[in-house]
Every structure is written in structure tokens, then in C-alpha cells.
Design a protein around this motif. Structure first.
Motif: not given
Length: 282
Positions: A104-124
């Protein structure tokens, strides 16, 4: 259902009946999301024979609205047996109470696309013995998670090779007052283009033919049944190959705990089939 899925299911049922062993390892971690500046609870299910020297496929498994990271392993504990049988990793991230897995643009609490498909994949891929390409990476989920899995897979076709949905909210437009969607992207009346752009059924044109292996299922008594039929028809219209299943069932864990058996068999078939890896990783 195609013959190969039936074969896997028959084999699976036989093994489950004959085996009382359930030895998969379940880890619960807090994985840091830089985009949201917070830790996200995540369950990782590793097969009993997990070997750090090997390379394992990964299925990302998303929960529904009002759910949390441990819903799948608590409500469908057979997942742990399936992980041992199929020998791949399952990752269940927390998607928030009502994120719909959007950024969600402008809402730092809702960046779940970025988390799941980038940050989480990278971590795993960094911390576990994974096969680090899309031919060994799939995503699926239930309800809000079905919407999330299909949206993320379509928007990140270089990341995922297969995707699914069970009882998924694949068209949000018929439900303008439900599940806090209007709190994330505005009301349908005030932001109609956002609702259009974020409905999975309107993303089908972005699918590259034969790029994603897809499985979609929904119970006949489910309130999402009609939208799932509609997306099945649209995929057919656009000549996008997919597996579509329906049977008696409502929007509940009785249905989802059975659905995951079919879906994990489907993804095992995807992970283990012989493919042209040069072609699939274009």
C-alpha cells in the motif's frame, strides 16, 4: 483432474494410512522486513531428511483474512506428513490481519508484496538449502491468501514457477463492504480503478502462456464459488493452461484441510517433472 494428480493422491493416501510417523521439523522465526521495519512471524516446515548439502524446492503457503502464520500447521497438521513424503520445504509467513498481501503506497505497515516475494524469498534462499530458481518455487493460499498467491505469482513470474488458490477471493469487486478491503485501498465508489487493478481476474492478461503452472479449487457452497468459476472461464478464454477443481464444500477448514492434499500433490508433480530449465528460467 488429470491422471498424474490422481496417481499422486492414491499413492499419498496409501502412505498416510500405512504410516503413523510424522517427523518433519517445524521452526517458527521472526524474519526482519526492512520495508516494514518489523519482524514477521513465519513458520518453516522442513522434511525429516533435510540435508544442508541438498537443494530443496519451496512452497510458500499463505493464510486467509484474520489468520496468522501458524494457521496452516495447526488446522491442517497433515502438512507435516506431506512435507516428509514429498521432501520439499513449506514456508508460512504472517500476512497480517487484513493485508491482502498488497504493497500500500504510503503505508509502511502494509508492504506484504515486497516482504513475501522479495525479502522472505531472499531470507529462505540464504538460510536454507533451497534450489534457487523459479522451477523450484511455488506459492498458494486460502481465501485472502489465495488472492495473494495468485497476485504475487502473476506480478513476479520471474520468482515463482507455479501458483495456486483454494477458496480464493480472486475478484474483490463483488464484495465492496467486506474484509477491510476498503480500509486498505479506499471504497469501491471512491477508488474504482484500484479495485479493478487489484482483482486477480483482471490480471490474467499479464500471464505469459505456459509460464506458470496453476491450480485453482473452490467448494460449491463457498461464497467465492462464482468468482472462481469466472476466473476458470477467463483462463480458458485466454488459453492459459490450468487445473481447476471443485467439489462439495464451504469456506472452512474442513474444505481447506482436504484441498491442501490435492494442492501439495500438484506442486510435487511440478517440482519433480523433467523440464527444460533453460526455457523455464528465461
Amino acid at each position: 483432474m488429470n491422471k498424474s494428480i490422481k496417481y499422486w493422491l492414491i499413492s499419498l493416501i496409501f502412505v498416510l494410512i500405512c504410516s503413523g510417523i510424522q517427523a518433519a521439523t517445524v521452526d517458527t522465526l521472526s524474519i526482519e522486513s526492512k520495508s516494514m521495519s518489523k519482524g514477521i512471524k513465519t513458520v518453516i516446515v522442513l522434511p525429516d531428511k533435510y540435508d544442508k548439502a541438498a537443494q530443496y524446492p519451496v512452497l510458500y503457503l499463505l493464510h486467509g483474512y484474520s489468520g496468522r502464520y501458524d494457521n496452516w500447521v495447526n488446522n491442517a497438521p497433515e502438512i507435516k506428513k506431506l512435507v516428509d513424503i514429498y521432501n520439499y520445504i513449506v514456508v508460512c509467513p504472517d500476512g497480517g490481519f487484513d493485508s491482502w498481501y498488497w504493497d500500500i503506497v504510503g503505508d509502511k505497515n502494509y508492504q506484504y508484496d515486497t516482504f513475501v516475494s522479495q525479502e522472505l524469498v531472499h531470507y529462505i534462499d540464504t538460510h536454507y538449502a533451497t534450489k534457487k530458481d523459479r522451477s523450484a518455487r511455488a506459492i498458494t493460499g486460502l481465501s485472502m491468501g489465495g488472492h495473494g498467491a495468485m497476485t504475487l505469482a502473476i506480478n513476479h513470474q520471474a520468482t515463482y514457477g507455479a501458483a495456486g488458490s483454494t477458496s480464493g477471493g480472486l475478484d474483490i469487486r463483488p464484495f465492496p463492504m467486506n474484509w477491510n478491503i476498503r480500509n486498505r485501498i479506499g471504497t469501491y465508489s471512491s477508488q474504482p480503478m484500484e479495485w479493478e487493478a487489484k482483482s486477480v481476474i483482471n490480471l490474467i492478461h499479464l500471464l505469459e502462456p505456459n509460464r506458470l503452472e496453476l491450480i485453482i479449487d473452490c467448494g460449491k457452497e463457498d461464497f467465492f464459488y462464482k468468482v472462481n468459476l469466472a476466473i476458470h472461464d477467463k483462463l480458458d478464454y485466454h488459453n492459459i493452461a490450468h487445473t481447476f477443481m471443485t467439489r462439495s464444500g464451504a469456506h472452512n477448514w474442513d474444505y481447506w484441510s482436504k484441498s491442501i492434499v490435492y494442492q501439495m500433490a500438484f506442486f510435487n508433480e511440478f517440482f519433480t517433472k523433467k523440464v527444460d530449465f533453460k526455457k523455464i528460467n528465461k
